[in-house]
Scaffold this active site. Structure first.
Site, PDB file in Angstrom:
ATOM      1  N   THR A 138      23.152  -2.734  13.476  1.00  0.00           N
ATOM      2  CA  THR A 138      24.606  -2.133  13.256  1.00  0.00           C
ATOM      3  C   THR A 138      23.538  -0.400  13.960  1.00  0.00           C
ATOM      4  OG1 THR A 138      23.988  -1.270  11.553  1.00  0.00           O
ATOM      5  CG2 THR A 138      25.147  -2.931  11.679  1.00  0.00           C
ATOM      6  N   ARG A 139      24.527   0.423  13.683  1.00  0.00           N
ATOM      7  CA  ARG A 139      24.091   2.139  14.856  1.00  0.00           C
ATOM      8  C   ARG A 139      23.348   2.453  13.038  1.00  0.00           C
ATOM      9  NH1 ARG A 139      27.061   5.928  15.179  1.00  0.00           N
ATOM     10  NH2 ARG A 139      28.861   5.110  14.898  1.00  0.00           N
ATOM     11  N   LYS A 140      23.493   1.809  11.763  1.00  0.00           N
ATOM     12  CA  LYS A 140      22.983   2.314  10.452  1.00  0.00           C
ATOM     13  C   LYS A 140      21.824   1.874  10.256  1.00  0.00           C
ATOM     14  CE  LYS A 140      27.303   0.601   8.196  1.00  0.00           C
ATOM     15  NZ  LYS A 140      27.898  -0.634   7.046  1.00  0.00           N
ATOM     16  N   THR A 141      20.927   2.707  11.551  1.00  0.00           N
ATOM     17  CA  THR A 141      19.878   2.919  11.476  1.00  0.00           C
ATOM     18  C   THR A 141      18.648   5.031  10.988  1.00  0.00           C
ATOM     19  OG1 THR A 141      19.744   4.124  13.824  1.00  0.00           O
ATOM     20  CG2 THR A 141      19.572   1.897  13.276  1.00  0.00           C
TER      21      THR A 141
END
Length: 201
Positions: A138-141
């Site tokens: 995901t973009r949960k970086t």
């Protein structure tokens, strides 16, 4: 037979150089007191793996030490599943440069290897279960560290999915709730191609 390109070929050299410079500048923005003491003498350092896992993040480590004029030799291949304790690389250069790049490089390889290892474990669980779906990140970086983390996912055997908001038209419940009804989404005039393939989740 033609050899397959390596995952590292996805990474633009300019991006690697930029990140390495930013990381080094963040870690030592002014005076390098430790380097002043260590001096210019030639030295070598061993990079050791102390926890079992998948080695990842090699191109970023290379970029850091290349920026400092150090020579790096990998003793293990990226993507390998390794057991502790083993040496994965040797770095040679001026003592002050080795010490300047040490923590930045270790942060990169440790973070990337941790992510790749977790991804590999999940991929193996899915394979054993006979699941044929698509594993993706995901973009949960970590802000500023996305390229490293997305690359590590690929090394670990899962898809990086979309890199950012511009990579794929994907509307979540947050977006839909702002206009009230999912049916209204398709009625919005949109200048983007393939608006008929919007993913709503």
């Amino acid at each position: 037979m033609e050899s397959q390109p390596e995952l590292r070929h996805l990474l633009p050299p300019s991006s690697l150089r930029r990140l390495a410079r930013e990381w080094l500048a963040e870690d030592c923005p002014h005076f390098d007191y430790g380097g002043f003491v260590a001096g210019e003498g030639q030295a070598s350092a061993a990079l050791l793996l102390k926890s079992a896992g998948v080695l990842a993040g090699c191109p970023f480590v290379e970029a850091v030490f290349e920026e400092l004029g150090c020579e790096l030799e990998w003793l293990q291949a990226e993507g390998s599943v390794l057991q502790p304790v083993c040496q994965v690389a040797t770095v040679r250069g001026k003592a002050r440069h080795l010490l300047l790049g040490e923590r930045v490089a270790l942060n990169c390889v440790a973070r990337a290897s941790g992510i790749a290892s977790a991804c590999r474990r999940v991929a193996e669980v899915a394979e054993r279960a006979g699941w044929h779906g698509h594993l993706a990140g995901t973009r949960k970086t970590t802000p500023g560290f996305r390229l490293v983390e997305k690359y590590a996912m690929l090394v670990g055997g899962v898809s990086s999915h979309r890199q950012d908001l511009s990579s794929l038209i994907m509307l979540k419940d947050n977006h839909v709730s702002t206009i009230g009804d999912v049916s209204k989404v398709t009625k919005i005039h949109c200048p983007f191609p393939r608006w008929d393939r919007v993913t709503v989740c």
